[in-house]
Motif scaffolding. Structure first.
Motif, PDB file in Angstrom:
ATOM      1  N   LEU A 725      73.759  33.284  67.409  1.00  0.00           N
ATOM      2  CA  LEU A 725      73.277  33.085  66.040  1.00  0.00           C
ATOM      3  C   LEU A 725      73.678  31.694  65.535  1.00  0.00           C
ATOM      4  O   LEU A 725      74.596  31.069  66.068  1.00  0.00           O
ATOM      5  CB  LEU A 725      73.853  34.155  65.105  1.00  0.00           C
ATOM      6  N   SER A 727      74.581  29.351  61.915  1.00  0.00           N
ATOM      7  CA  SER A 727      74.988  29.460  60.512  1.00  0.00           C
ATOM      8  C   SER A 727      73.841  29.163  59.548  1.00  0.00           C
ATOM      9  O   SER A 727      73.860  29.606  58.400  1.00  0.00           O
ATOM     10  CB  SER A 727      76.140  28.487  60.231  1.00  0.00           C
ATOM     11  N   LYS A 729      70.946  30.293  59.744  1.00  0.00           N
ATOM     12  CA  LYS A 729      70.043  31.454  59.720  1.00  0.00           C
ATOM     13  C   LYS A 729      68.594  31.027  59.995  1.00  0.00           C
ATOM     14  O   LYS A 729      67.641  31.572  59.422  1.00  0.00           O
ATOM     15  CB  LYS A 729      70.147  32.202  58.388  1.00  0.00           C
ATOM     16  N   ASP A 730      68.468  30.027  60.854  1.00  0.00           N
ATOM     17  CA  ASP A 730      67.161  29.478  61.249  1.00  0.00           C
ATOM     18  C   ASP A 730      66.381  28.896  60.069  1.00  0.00           C
ATOM     19  O   ASP A 730      65.151  28.798  60.108  1.00  0.00           O
ATOM     20  CB  ASP A 730      66.308  30.539  61.956  1.00  0.00           C
TER      21      ASP A 730
END
Length: 732
Positions: A725, A727, A729-730
């Motif tokens: 993932l 940080s 959040k894409d």
């Protein structure tokens, strides 16, 4: 309160003064006048004490006066004077004037003499006022200076031009330039010294427009400027960047056949260099028979502002001697011109030569480390700062917050912030910006709320950080509220950068209509940054028509803007308009405009490695590419497929895949995985451009497959990759 020195010799204080023996007194006076060393004077002093004549003011004051003449004996003279009771006014004033003019007499000690005289009720004559006012100026003792001004008014000496000139100097030196002007305007007679002091006062206070106005007033008052005043005016021109006025002063010097001494020559060079006119600066510099430190340093700063680092370094290397200011100027030149490693190398060389840095040097060194993004070096610099006494400097601590944030350690940035005994608006803003660049909008807003609780008034830069944080976290409503509060609650007029943040806020959230509305309704004309933000948003969401419009508006303002031309080319490439792509590329090639070359840096074992795309300069090139192939194959097992959308050139699909796999950050990661085997250590990469979609996916999957934390700082923000993932959040 100034403290009095103590006598080294014990003084006998008798209740009743003894009758002086005329013969003894005459003998002692003769001995005083013939003394040539401090030892002789102390012998005479001992005789005065033995003869019980220590209550004889005339003898002791003449001893004090003799001590002023014989060097080095000022401390002794002051210690004797402080023990004279009821000193004679005439001799005391004479001592005050003698003492103040001697080498080694500090301003503070001169004020001690004045304080002693006032305490004993001894009047100060008009000839002593210039001396004590000069001392107050040197000591920046505004309170004492105002008290002296009050005494001068009481005694009726404020019509004396020498006293008035001293008052103008005192107020100007103590930062009270407006009070200095009030005294200056009331002067019945103003000579060139008074004009010079007032002009210099404005210059030192940064009020350059007032410098030029006052200079014009002086010319109409039939006072001809001397070289001192002309040097001050040239300094104001340089600091204000007023090349036109500076050239006019140079013409005045030539037209009036004013002899150009070394000081005036240096001022001309510094003025041209500060105004960016390096051809004229170089011409004047070449005419100087002796290049002093000041003028050489001015040339270094002038070259560095224009990015001419080779010329700056050549000037630096040719200096016969270099002080800390020269070293700082050269280090700053590298730090601000994307040569951070050279800045740090020069700092190490400076230390090896035994030159001690000042806080200005340290600010440049910290800035260089922040730009480099190397955490190990950041930790070392922080240790150096604390060991060498810079840890208590507010500006240095503020810079450390920024350094740690840009080196990827938000935790260390916060540690510095929490330990600071004193914080200003820059400290709070630095912490807000640190959170913003790491995508931590929640804590950015939390720091803002704490800042308000402590009644620290935010400024325009604070709101840029807050709006940036909201933009990169998709907090549209919160961003809109902050923008409104900036205007309504804090009465801060939005500037281009604030409107740019709002365009970016809406653009990143795919609210392109709202972004365009901001552009169309803002009270000033959109600049390059505004159109650039709208253009980038359109590129990200495939809004080619509006993106093309924004790019063309930007290019009208800045025709050689490489970013706009590249985006325009990319828009055409996405639509497969290869003829238009060719036209843009030909325009760039014919105009000598090149796309900024992407590179990535990684710090491993206290060494910084740099990669370009498809780079094969590294000594471990073969191992790096072999490891990269292994990484790609392992990532494919968990679903990775090269995303060639970011390769906007007319190539075969297989060729595009090859290109995207050789991006600089992938090469840096390959080396990091090769050398850094420990799973607990974070792999930190710094990239000068925005990370592409493919590399973003590549880093996420690598963090999961290799169970490693990967930190990438690109042009706009930090990406913390962990467990597959990011940080952001894409949303970046």
């Amino acid at each position: 309160m100034l403290s009095m020195p103590s006598l080294t010799q014990t003084t006998l204080v008798l209740p009743v003064p003894p009758k002086a023996n005329p013969t003894t007194t005459t003998t002692l006076l003769t001995a005083l006048s013939s003394s040539t060393t401090i030892a002789h004077l102390k012998q005479v002093h001992a005789q005065i004490l033995r003869s019980k004549l220590d209550r004889s003011n005339s003898l002791l004051l003449k001893l004090v006066l003799a001590s002023c003449v014989i060097s080095p004996s000022l401390d002794y003279a002051l210690s004797v004077f402080t023990h004279v009771s009821n000193p004679d006014a005439l001799l005391s004033n004479k001592f005050l004037r003698e003492f103040s003019t001697r080498a080694g007499a500090s301003a503070e000690k001169t004020l001690l003499v004045y304080e002693k005289m006032r305490k004993d009720g001894v009047g100060v004559d008009r000839f002593s006022f210039p001396a004590i006012l000069k001392a107050a100026s040197k000591a920046s003792a505004l309170a004492e200076g105002m008290e002296i001004h009050g005494l001068a008014l009481k005694l009726g000496f404020c019509t004396d031009p020498f006293v008035d000139t001293g008052l103008v100097r005192m107020y100007a030196s103590c930062g009270g330039v407006m009070e200095a002007r009030l005294v200056f305007d009331k002067m019945s007679r103003r000579d060139i010294v008074a004009w010079s002091i007032m002009i210099d006062g404005y210059c030192q206070s940064g009020l350059f427009d007032k410098v030029f106005v006052l200079y014009e007033e002086m010319k109409y008052s039939d006072i001809k400027p001397d070289r001192m005043i002309l040097s001050t005016i040239l300094s104001a021109c340089g600091r204000a960047g007023n090349l036109t006025y500076g050239k006019a002063i140079h013409d005045f010097i030539i037209d009036n056949n004013i002899a150009v001494d070394s000081r005036l020559q240096s001022s001309l060079v510094a003025m041209y260099a500060s105004c960016g006119s390096m051809d004229l600066a170089k011409k004047m510099f070449g005419m100087m028979s002796s290049k002093n430190l000041v003028v050489s340093t001015a040339m270094i700063s002038g070259y560095s502002k224009l990015g001419q680092l080779q010329d700056a370094r050549l000037t630096f290397d040719q200096m016969a001697e270099k002080d800390v200011v020269a070293w700082s100027a050269m280090i700053s030149a590298y730090a601000e011109s994307d040569w951070p490693q050279e800045a740090l190398r020069l700092f190490n060389e400076m230390q090896q030569l035994g030159v001690s840095p000042d806080y200005v040097t340290m600010l440049s060194v910290i800035s260089a480390c922040a730009h480099l993004g190397a955490l190990d070096k950041a930790n070392w610099i922080h240790i150096y700062v604390n060991r060498n006494g810079f840890g208590g400097t507010l500006s240095v601590n503020n810079a450390l917050i920024d350094m740690y944030a840009k080196c990827g350690s938000l935790g260390r940035a916060r540690e510095v912030f929490e330990k600071m005994p004193r914080k200003n608006v820059i400290s709070w803003t630095s912490m807000i910006n640190a959170c913003a660049m790491h995508g931590d909008a929640v804590n950015a807003l939390s720091f803002f709320n704490k800042m308000k609780e402590r009644n620290v008034q935010p400024n325009g830069v604070t709101f840029v950080g807050l709006l940036y944080a909201c933009s990169h976290a998709g907090l549209v409503d919160e961003g809109k509220k902050l923008f409104a509060s900036m205007i309504d609650e804090y009465n801060i007029a939005p500037k281009h950068e604030h409107y740019g943040c709002m365009v970016d806020l809406f653009g990143r959230a795919n609210l392109l209509r709202e972004a365009l509305e901001v552009v169309e309704t803002m009270p000033m004309a959109p600049n390059v940054v505004i159109w650039g933000s709208l253009m980038a948003a359109c590129r990200n969401y495939g809004e080619s028509q509006l993106g093309e419009f924004a790019a063309k508006r930007l290019l009208e303002m800045e025709p050689d803007h490489d970013g706009a031309l590249v985006v325009l080319s990319n828009i055409y490439a996405k639509e497969r308009r290869w003829d238009d792509v060719g036209k843009v590329r030909n325009l760039m090639e014919n105009s000598g405009i090149f796309k900024e070359r992407g590179f990535s840096r990684i710090e491993l074992n206290d060494e910084v490695h740099e990669f370009f795309m498809a780079d094969k300069r590294h000594k471990q090139t073969d191992e790096i590419y072999e490891n990269l192939s292994r990484v790609v194959n392992e990532l494919k097992l968990v679903g990775y497929a090269p995303n060639t959308c970011s390769v906007l050139v007319d190539l075969e699909e297989e060729e595009k895949k090859e290109v995207v796999l050789w991006h600089s950050e992938k090469l840096a990661l390959s080396l990091g995985l090769l050398i850094s085997k420990s799973k607990v250590s974070c792999i930190r990469i710094v990239k000068n451009l925005r990370i592409c979609e493919d590399c973003h996916t590549f880093m996420k999957l690598s963090s999961k497959v290799y169970e490693r934390e990967i930190l990438v700082r690109d042009r706009t923000r930090f990406h913390h990759f962990k467990d597959g993932l990011c940080s952001c959040k894409d949303f970046w």
